[in-house]
Design a protein around this motif. Structure first.
Motif, PDB file in Angstrom:
ATOM      1  N   UNK A  13     -14.833  -6.573 -26.740  1.00 35.20           N
ATOM      2  CA  UNK A  13     -14.444  -5.188 -26.775  1.00 35.20           C
ATOM      3  C   UNK A  13     -13.705  -4.966 -25.498  1.00 35.20           C
ATOM      4  N   UNK A  14     -12.600  -4.197 -25.519  1.00 35.86           N
ATOM      5  CA  UNK A  14     -11.948  -3.860 -24.367  1.00 35.86           C
ATOM      6  C   UNK A  14     -12.553  -2.884 -23.583  1.00 35.86           C
ATOM      7  N   UNK A  15     -11.913  -2.215 -22.468  1.00 34.54           N
ATOM      8  CA  UNK A  15     -12.620  -1.350 -21.422  1.00 34.54           C
ATOM      9  C   UNK A  15     -12.920  -0.069 -21.977  1.00 34.54           C
ATOM     10  N   UNK A  16     -11.873   0.315 -22.709  1.00 32.94           N
ATOM     11  CA  UNK A  16     -12.076   1.795 -23.211  1.00 32.94           C
ATOM     12  C   UNK A  16     -13.083   1.849 -24.291  1.00 32.94           C
ATOM     13  N   UNK A  19     -20.653   3.047 -24.255  1.00 36.53           N
ATOM     14  CA  UNK A  19     -21.614   3.673 -23.311  1.00 36.53           C
ATOM     15  C   UNK A  19     -21.906   5.104 -23.219  1.00 36.53           C
ATOM     16  N   UNK A  20     -20.920   5.847 -23.334  1.00 42.91           N
ATOM     17  CA  UNK A  20     -21.127   7.258 -23.448  1.00 42.91           C
ATOM     18  C   UNK A  20     -21.771   7.711 -24.720  1.00 42.91           C
ATOM     19  N   UNK A  54     -30.190 -11.715 -15.993  1.00 37.81           N
ATOM     20  CA  UNK A  54     -28.850 -10.986 -15.897  1.00 37.81           C
ATOM     21  C   UNK A  54     -29.066  -9.712 -15.701  1.00 37.81           C
ATOM     22  N   UNK A  55     -30.272  -9.121 -15.451  1.00 42.90           N
ATOM     23  CA  UNK A  55     -30.555  -7.759 -15.080  1.00 42.90           C
ATOM     24  C   UNK A  55     -30.667  -7.529 -13.671  1.00 42.90           C
ATOM     25  N   UNK A  69     -23.636  -6.944 -20.531  1.00 40.61           N
ATOM     26  CA  UNK A  69     -22.913  -5.795 -21.257  1.00 40.61           C
ATOM     27  C   UNK A  69     -22.584  -4.791 -20.422  1.00 40.61           C
ATOM     28  N   UNK A  70     -23.030  -4.612 -19.257  1.00 43.61           N
ATOM     29  CA  UNK A  70     -23.039  -3.367 -18.541  1.00 43.61           C
ATOM     30  C   UNK A  70     -23.561  -2.168 -18.629  1.00 43.61           C
TER      31      UNK A  70
END
Length: 83
Positions: free
Chosen positions: A1-4, A10-11, A41-42, A59-60
């Motif tokens: 998945x790209x940044x956008x 996330x939103x 990874x946390x 996943x951020x």
């Protein structure tokens, strides 16, 4: 998945968590957070020098928010399936 795509996902996730839409059971949330608490990874990070948050570096996502959404999954497949 790209940044956008990640930002949009996330939103949407943060909105669902804030509005308690698609909320997982307390048992599921607790199990997910227990798994993340011991995951390599946390990461704990301090935001603006004020508050500590736990992020998944795979996943951020903010673990506290992501773990309450029933339809979310762990990118490493560590969370148990929801029946």
């Amino acid at each position: 998945m790209n940044c956008c795509g990640k930002v949009l996902t996330g939103a949407v996730g943060l909105t669902k968590a804030a509005l308690q839409i698609s909320r997982a059971s307390e048992q599921t949330v607790a199990a997910r957070r227990d798994i993340c608490r011991t995951c390599a990874h946390a990461e704990k990070r301090t935001v603006a020098g004020l508050v500590q948050v736990r992020l998944c570096n795979q996943c951020g996502c903010l673990i506290k928010a992501k773990s309450v959404i029933q339809t979310e999954t762990c990118p490493l497949g560590l969370w148990p399936a929801i029946a």
